[in-house]
Design a protein around this motif. Structure first.
Motif, PDB file in Angstrom:
ATOM      1  N   LYS A 151     -58.659 -88.694 -15.778  1.00 51.82           N
ATOM      2  CA  LYS A 151     -59.342 -88.709 -17.074  1.00 51.82           C
ATOM      3  C   LYS A 151     -59.679 -87.292 -17.523  1.00 51.82           C
ATOM      4  CE  LYS A 151     -61.459 -93.265 -16.535  1.00 51.82           C
ATOM      5  NZ  LYS A 151     -62.728 -93.980 -16.383  1.00 51.82           N
ATOM      6  N   GLU A 152     -60.093 -86.468 -16.575  1.00 52.91           N
ATOM      7  CA  GLU A 152     -60.415 -85.069 -16.892  1.00 52.91           C
ATOM      8  C   GLU A 152     -59.154 -84.336 -17.364  1.00 52.91           C
ATOM      9  OE1 GLU A 152     -62.541 -81.239 -14.715  1.00 52.91           O
ATOM     10  OE2 GLU A 152     -62.647 -83.201 -13.757  1.00 52.91           O
ATOM     11  N   LEU A 153     -58.026 -84.585 -16.705  1.00 51.62           N
ATOM     12  CA  LEU A 153     -56.761 -83.987 -17.121  1.00 51.62           C
ATOM     13  C   LEU A 153     -56.414 -84.411 -18.538  1.00 51.62           C
ATOM     14  CD1 LEU A 153     -54.174 -82.372 -16.587  1.00 51.62           C
ATOM     15  CD2 LEU A 153     -53.213 -84.460 -15.536  1.00 51.62           C
ATOM     16  N   ALA A 154     -56.661 -85.663 -18.865  1.00 56.06           N
ATOM     17  CA  ALA A 154     -56.374 -86.162 -20.215  1.00 56.06           C
ATOM     18  C   ALA A 154     -57.159 -85.373 -21.263  1.00 56.06           C
ATOM     19  CB  ALA A 154     -56.688 -87.644 -20.314  1.00 56.06           C
ATOM     20  N   LYS A 155     -58.383 -84.973 -20.944  1.00 56.53           N
ATOM     21  CA  LYS A 155     -59.183 -84.167 -21.872  1.00 56.53           C
ATOM     22  C   LYS A 155     -58.561 -82.799 -22.085  1.00 56.53           C
ATOM     23  CE  LYS A 155     -63.518 -86.479 -20.790  1.00 56.53           C
ATOM     24  NZ  LYS A 155     -64.856 -86.349 -20.219  1.00 56.53           N
ATOM     25  N   TYR A 156     -58.066 -82.186 -21.016  1.00 51.69           N
ATOM     26  CA  TYR A 156     -57.384 -80.894 -21.140  1.00 51.69           C
ATOM     27  C   TYR A 156     -56.142 -81.034 -22.012  1.00 51.69           C
ATOM     28  CZ  TYR A 156     -60.136 -78.637 -17.403  1.00 51.69           C
ATOM     29  OH  TYR A 156     -61.139 -78.088 -16.656  1.00 51.69           O
ATOM     30  N   LYS A 157     -55.383 -82.085 -21.761  1.00 51.29           N
ATOM     31  CA  LYS A 157     -54.152 -82.307 -22.531  1.00 51.29           C
ATOM     32  C   LYS A 157     -54.467 -82.569 -24.001  1.00 51.29           C
ATOM     33  CE  LYS A 157     -51.010 -84.076 -19.000  1.00 51.29           C
ATOM     34  NZ  LYS A 157     -50.221 -85.271 -18.597  1.00 51.29           N
ATOM     35  N   ARG A 158     -55.524 -83.328 -24.265  1.00 50.83           N
ATOM     36  CA  ARG A 158     -55.905 -83.630 -25.643  1.00 50.83           C
ATOM     37  C   ARG A 158     -56.213 -82.351 -26.418  1.00 50.83           C
ATOM     38  NH1 ARG A 158     -59.007 -87.649 -24.756  1.00 50.83           N
ATOM     39  NH2 ARG A 158     -60.918 -86.504 -24.423  1.00 50.83           N
ATOM     40  N   VAL A 209     -53.720 -70.605 -23.591  1.00 55.72           N
ATOM     41  CA  VAL A 209     -54.857 -70.722 -22.671  1.00 55.72           C
ATOM     42  C   VAL A 209     -55.067 -72.183 -22.275  1.00 55.72           C
ATOM     43  CG1 VAL A 209     -57.369 -70.473 -22.472  1.00 55.72           C
ATOM     44  CG2 VAL A 209     -55.997 -68.620 -23.449  1.00 55.72           C
ATOM     45  N   ALA A 210     -55.005 -73.071 -23.249  1.00 56.64           N
ATOM     46  CA  ALA A 210     -55.211 -74.497 -22.967  1.00 56.64           C
ATOM     47  C   ALA A 210     -54.100 -75.041 -22.059  1.00 56.64           C
ATOM     48  CB  ALA A 210     -55.282 -75.289 -24.269  1.00 56.64           C
ATOM     49  N   MET A 211     -52.867 -74.600 -22.270  1.00 57.81           N
ATOM     50  CA  MET A 211     -51.770 -75.032 -21.405  1.00 57.81           C
ATOM     51  C   MET A 211     -51.956 -74.497 -19.990  1.00 57.81           C
ATOM     52  SD  MET A 211     -49.640 -77.163 -22.627  1.00 57.81           S
ATOM     53  CE  MET A 211     -48.452 -77.012 -21.301  1.00 57.81           C
ATOM     54  N   LYS A 212     -52.449 -73.277 -19.870  1.00 57.15           N
ATOM     55  CA  LYS A 212     -52.727 -72.725 -18.540  1.00 57.15           C
ATOM     56  C   LYS A 212     -53.788 -73.567 -17.843  1.00 57.15           C
ATOM     57  CE  LYS A 212     -53.987 -68.499 -16.049  1.00 57.15           C
ATOM     58  NZ  LYS A 212     -54.440 -69.263 -14.929  1.00 57.15           N
ATOM     59  N   ASP A 213     -54.801 -73.994 -18.587  1.00 55.54           N
ATOM     60  CA  ASP A 213     -55.837 -74.857 -18.008  1.00 55.54           C
ATOM     61  C   ASP A 213     -55.227 -76.163 -17.494  1.00 55.54           C
ATOM     62  OD1 ASP A 213     -57.756 -72.968 -18.626  1.00 55.54           O
ATOM     63  OD2 ASP A 213     -58.480 -74.013 -20.418  1.00 55.54           O
ATOM     64  N   VAL A 214     -54.327 -76.761 -18.283  1.00 56.49           N
ATOM     65  CA  VAL A 214     -53.658 -78.004 -17.869  1.00 56.49           C
ATOM     66  C   VAL A 214     -52.860 -77.760 -16.593  1.00 56.49           C
ATOM     67  CG1 VAL A 214     -51.805 -79.638 -18.460  1.00 56.49           C
ATOM     68  CG2 VAL A 214     -53.550 -79.066 -20.156  1.00 56.49           C
ATOM     69  N   ASN A 215     -52.041 -76.721 -16.605  1.00 55.33           N
ATOM     70  CA  ASN A 215     -51.184 -76.451 -15.452  1.00 55.33           C
ATOM     71  C   ASN A 215     -51.984 -76.080 -14.207  1.00 55.33           C
ATOM     72  OD1 ASN A 215     -48.818 -77.063 -16.834  1.00 55.33           O
ATOM     73  ND2 ASN A 215     -48.632 -74.991 -17.614  1.00 55.33           N
ATOM     74  N   ASP A 216     -53.051 -75.317 -14.375  1.00 52.96           N
ATOM     75  CA  ASP A 216     -53.912 -74.978 -13.236  1.00 52.96           C
ATOM     76  C   ASP A 216     -54.565 -76.227 -12.664  1.00 52.96           C
ATOM     77  OD1 ASP A 216     -53.266 -72.311 -13.578  1.00 52.96           O
ATOM     78  OD2 ASP A 216     -55.206 -71.747 -14.437  1.00 52.96           O
ATOM     79  N   PHE A 217     -55.038 -77.109 -13.538  1.00 55.69           N
ATOM     80  CA  PHE A 217     -55.683 -78.340 -13.088  1.00 55.69           C
ATOM     81  C   PHE A 217     -54.684 -79.206 -12.322  1.00 55.69           C
ATOM     82  CE2 PHE A 217     -57.556 -82.549 -13.439  1.00 55.69           C
ATOM     83  CZ  PHE A 217     -58.894 -82.292 -13.199  1.00 55.69           C
ATOM     84  N   LYS A 218     -53.468 -79.323 -12.861  1.00 59.87           N
ATOM     85  CA  LYS A 218     -52.437 -80.110 -12.184  1.00 59.87           C
ATOM     86  C   LYS A 218     -52.073 -79.489 -10.836  1.00 59.87           C
ATOM     87  CE  LYS A 218     -48.984 -81.441 -14.784  1.00 59.87           C
ATOM     88  NZ  LYS A 218     -47.981 -81.467 -15.858  1.00 59.87           N
ATOM     89  N   GLU A 219     -52.094 -78.178 -10.753  1.00 61.55           N
ATOM     90  CA  GLU A 219     -51.803 -77.495  -9.491  1.00 61.55           C
ATOM     91  C   GLU A 219     -52.884 -77.795  -8.450  1.00 61.55           C
ATOM     92  OE1 GLU A 219     -49.363 -75.367  -7.074  1.00 61.55           O
ATOM     93  OE2 GLU A 219     -48.949 -75.766  -9.180  1.00 61.55           O
ATOM     94  N   GLN A 220     -54.131 -77.860  -8.904  1.00 61.90           N
ATOM     95  CA  GLN A 220     -55.250 -78.151  -8.005  1.00 61.90           C
ATOM     96  C   GLN A 220     -55.267 -79.615  -7.565  1.00 61.90           C
ATOM     97  OE1 GLN A 220     -58.799 -77.001 -10.102  1.00 61.90           O
ATOM     98  NE2 GLN A 220     -58.091 -74.905 -10.394  1.00 61.90           N
ATOM     99  N   HIS A 221     -54.633 -80.473  -8.359  1.00 64.93           N
ATOM    100  CA  HIS A 221     -54.624 -81.911  -8.105  1.00 64.93           C
ATOM    101  C   HIS A 221     -53.179 -82.416  -8.188  1.00 64.93           C
ATOM    102  CE1 HIS A 221     -58.962 -81.597  -8.548  1.00 64.93           C
ATOM    103  NE2 HIS A 221     -58.755 -80.950  -9.684  1.00 64.93           N
TER     104      HIS A 221
END
Length: 69
Positions: free
Chosen positions: A13-20, A53-65
């Motif tokens: 759900k948190e990832l979905a917020k980043y993607k949104r 920046v937002a895409m980096k946040d998405v990719n970093d989050f996916k890397e962590q999870h």
């Protein structure tokens, strides 16, 4: 979301917020391109940076999870 723990579901759900956020920024760019390019083109560089920046946040989050990939 079958097979995910409750914690993993929350992370999804948190990832979905980043993607949104990325999609919303892309929507602003789309609107400018379609409707106001002649007056708002100067906003595009800033929006592009925000998308990066937002895409980096998405990719970093996916890397962590990695289970979210």
């Amino acid at each position: 979301m079958a097979g995910l723990t409750d914690e993993q579901k929350e992370k999804k759900k948190e990832l979905a917020k980043y993607k949104r956020k990325v999609v919303e920024l892309a929507g602003v760019v789309h609107d400018i391109v379609e409707d106001t390019i002649w007056t708002d083109y100067d906003k595009l560089p800033d929006l592009s940076e925000k998308i990066a920046v937002a895409m980096k946040d998405v990719n970093d989050f996916k890397e962590q999870h990695p289970y979210l990939k």
